[in-house]
Design a protein around this motif. Structure first.
Motif, PDB file in Angstrom:
ATOM      1  N   TRP A  63      -6.898   8.740   1.394  1.00  0.00           N
ATOM      2  CA  TRP A  63      -6.451   7.207   1.430  1.00  0.00           C
ATOM      3  C   TRP A  63      -6.342   6.524  -0.047  1.00  0.00           C
ATOM      4  CZ3 TRP A  63      -3.225   5.474   5.206  1.00  0.00           C
ATOM      5  CH2 TRP A  63      -3.163   6.032   6.459  1.00  0.00           C
ATOM      6  N   GLY A  64      -5.697   5.992  -0.351  1.00  0.00           N
ATOM      7  CA  GLY A  64      -5.849   4.861  -1.923  1.00  0.00           C
ATOM      8  C   GLY A  64      -5.390   5.629  -2.716  1.00  0.00           C
ATOM      9  N   LEU A  77       1.592   5.567   3.167  1.00  0.00           N
ATOM     10  CA  LEU A  77       0.924   4.725   4.409  1.00  0.00           C
ATOM     11  C   LEU A  77       1.528   5.607   5.536  1.00  0.00           C
ATOM     12  CD1 LEU A  77       0.832   1.026   2.996  1.00  0.00           C
ATOM     13  CD2 LEU A  77      -1.029   2.685   3.403  1.00  0.00           C
ATOM     14  N   GLY A 114     -12.309   9.449  -2.150  1.00  0.00           N
ATOM     15  CA  GLY A 114     -12.113   8.304  -0.767  1.00  0.00           C
ATOM     16  C   GLY A 114     -12.300   9.390   0.372  1.00  0.00           C
ATOM     17  N   ILE A 159      -5.750   0.054  -1.393  1.00  0.00           N
ATOM     18  CA  ILE A 159      -4.398  -0.162  -0.672  1.00  0.00           C
ATOM     19  C   ILE A 159      -4.077  -1.837  -0.771  1.00  0.00           C
ATOM     20  CG2 ILE A 159      -3.448   0.086   1.534  1.00  0.00           C
ATOM     21  CD1 ILE A 159      -5.227   2.490   1.975  1.00  0.00           C
ATOM     22  N   ALA A 160      -5.211  -2.427  -0.565  1.00  0.00           N
ATOM     23  CA  ALA A 160      -4.880  -4.016  -0.491  1.00  0.00           C
ATOM     24  C   ALA A 160      -4.187  -4.465  -1.813  1.00  0.00           C
ATOM     25  CB  ALA A 160      -6.093  -4.820  -0.250  1.00  0.00           C
ATOM     26  N   VAL A 205     -15.289   3.643   2.079  1.00  0.00           N
ATOM     27  CA  VAL A 205     -14.129   2.594   2.781  1.00  0.00           C
ATOM     28  C   VAL A 205     -13.802   1.595   2.150  1.00  0.00           C
ATOM     29  CG1 VAL A 205     -13.562   1.708   4.993  1.00  0.00           C
ATOM     30  CG2 VAL A 205     -15.331   3.704   5.175  1.00  0.00           C
ATOM     31  N   ALA A 206     -14.708   0.752   1.489  1.00  0.00           N
ATOM     32  CA  ALA A 206     -14.174  -0.366   1.031  1.00  0.00           C
ATOM     33  C   ALA A 206     -13.184  -0.254  -0.181  1.00  0.00           C
ATOM     34  CB  ALA A 206     -15.760  -1.325   0.447  1.00  0.00           C
ATOM     35  N   CYS A 240     -11.384   2.461  -0.543  1.00  0.00           N
ATOM     36  CA  CYS A 240      -9.825   2.787  -0.273  1.00  0.00           C
ATOM     37  C   CYS A 240      -9.293   1.757   0.319  1.00  0.00           C
ATOM     38  CB  CYS A 240     -10.040   3.863   1.114  1.00  0.00           C
ATOM     39  SG  CYS A 240     -10.726   5.327   0.787  1.00  0.00           S
ATOM     40  N   VAL A 241      -9.917   0.827   0.923  1.00  0.00           N
ATOM     41  CA  VAL A 241      -9.098  -0.405   1.446  1.00  0.00           C
ATOM     42  C   VAL A 241      -8.844  -1.480   0.330  1.00  0.00           C
ATOM     43  CG1 VAL A 241      -9.560  -2.613   2.847  1.00  0.00           C
ATOM     44  CG2 VAL A 241     -10.300  -0.382   3.741  1.00  0.00           C
ATOM     45  N   ALA A 242      -9.716  -1.372  -0.723  1.00  0.00           N
ATOM     46  CA  ALA A 242      -9.513  -2.285  -1.902  1.00  0.00           C
ATOM     47  C   ALA A 242      -8.266  -2.031  -2.734  1.00  0.00           C
ATOM     48  CB  ALA A 242     -10.359  -2.303  -2.750  1.00  0.00           C
ATOM     49  N   GLU A 285      -1.876   6.683  -2.263  1.00  0.00           N
ATOM     50  CA  GLU A 285      -0.728   5.710  -2.098  1.00  0.00           C
ATOM     51  C   GLU A 285      -0.718   5.018  -3.487  1.00  0.00           C
ATOM     52  OE1 GLU A 285      -1.344   6.566   1.458  1.00  0.00           O
ATOM     53  OE2 GLU A 285      -3.141   5.882   0.350  1.00  0.00           O
TER      54      GLU A 285
END
Length: 302
Positions: free
Chosen positions: A245-246, A271, A241, A11-12, A4-5, A7-9, A249
């Motif tokens: 996600w990630g 997204l 992922g 995208i961020a 999760v971290a 994927c979030v990283a 994107e």
């Protein structure tokens, strides 16, 4: 949690690089009509995929009612989008579809059904690679034609290795699969059914992506149908992922400029695509999963 971290990283980082204001502005353009249309097409995806599974299982001797196949596919699709690897839902589907003689035949049906869909993806993406130099020659980076030739060379090498492997003991194991492969993909018109269901399913995925791009204010040209979108969707097959996600994107941000659009527009479209796919199966998946767990608990208490 690490997945999760991850994927979030990604995208961020992408949002930061392309400018958050551009992404926010893109989502301000989203209206209800395209969203509802995208969600409706997601339902078609699930139904087509479930029918493909039902057909594949039937060819292997397992009868699955259409309603049951659709319900199980909603559960599997939802689980695949919220757990790492993208295969947990299929494992649950195989376990729940197990028969009295075990789970091997149900598992084989699921593997071959997924293979049918992935072959359609690769076929469309491969065709797109040859179309790119003809339709997008002005936007392609230097040396792209060389990359295509290298890709073709790799395919030839893999095919040659496959012929070598065919002479080894591995081929003996493959011989055992031949009847199943023939039944699922060839005999009694199976090819037409598999190709039709898989290609329509792939086209429905592409349609949702096109709608997501339109909704975020940057409609894609028709050439995107066989070029950038299939490549973006193929990155979702990478088991690094959750639900694509990630990686999806990142691919969109890199590929959209080849069509004269911005990376922010590609990121925004990807997204929204992910949100449509998740929201399109989450309510039904949760409902059917909760119902199944309640029934199982009731049987256990008897």
């Amino acid at each position: 949690m690490l997945t999760v971290a991850f994927c979030v990283a990604i995208i961020a980082a992408l949002v930061t690089v392309v400018d958050p204001a551009d992404v926010v502005a893109a989502f301000e353009n989203v209206s209800l009509g395209p969203v509802l249309t995208g969600l409706a097409i997601v339902q078609l995806q699930v139904v087509l995929s479930a029918l493909r599974w039902r057909f594949t299982a039937d060819r292997l001797g397992q009868t699955i009612p259409a309603g049951l196949a659709i319900r199980e596919y909603y559960i599997a699709s939802f689980v695949n989008q919220i757990l790492p690897g993208g295969m947990a839902g299929d494992a649950i589907r195989a376990y729940r579809a197990r028969a009295e003689d075990g789970w091997k035949r149900p598992a084989a049906a699921i593997v071959l059904e997924r293979l049918s869909g992935q072959l359609a993806f690769f076929l469309l993406a491969g065709a797109g690679l040859f179309v790119w130099p003809l339709l997008l020659s002005e936007n392609l980076p230097p040396g792209f034609a060389g990359l295509v030739l290298i890709g073709v060379g790799i395919v030839v090498v893999i095919a040659s290795l496959g012929l070598i492997v065919a002479r080894t003991r591995l081929m003996a194991r493959f011989e055992n699969l031949k009847p199943d492969l023939a039944a699922v993909f060839w005999r009694r018109g199976a090819f037409a059914v598999q190709f039709g269901l898989s290609m329509f399913t792939v086209l429905s995925y592409i349609a949702v992506f096109m709608i997501a791009a339109y909704a975020t204010g940057a409609p894609l040209p028709a050439v995107a149908l066989i070029t950038v979108i299939p490549l973006c969707l193929m990155t979702m097959l990478i088991p690094a992922g959750i639900g694509g996600w990630g990686t999806r994107e990142a691919a969109a941000a890199a590929l959209w400029p080849l069509l004269g659009l911005t990376s922010a527009e590609g990121l925004s479209a990807s997204l929204l695509y992910g949100m449509l796919c998740l929201c399109g199966v989450a309510p039904q998946g949760l409902l059917f999963l909760a119902t199944a767990m309640t029934r199982r608990r009731g049987h256990a208490e008897r």
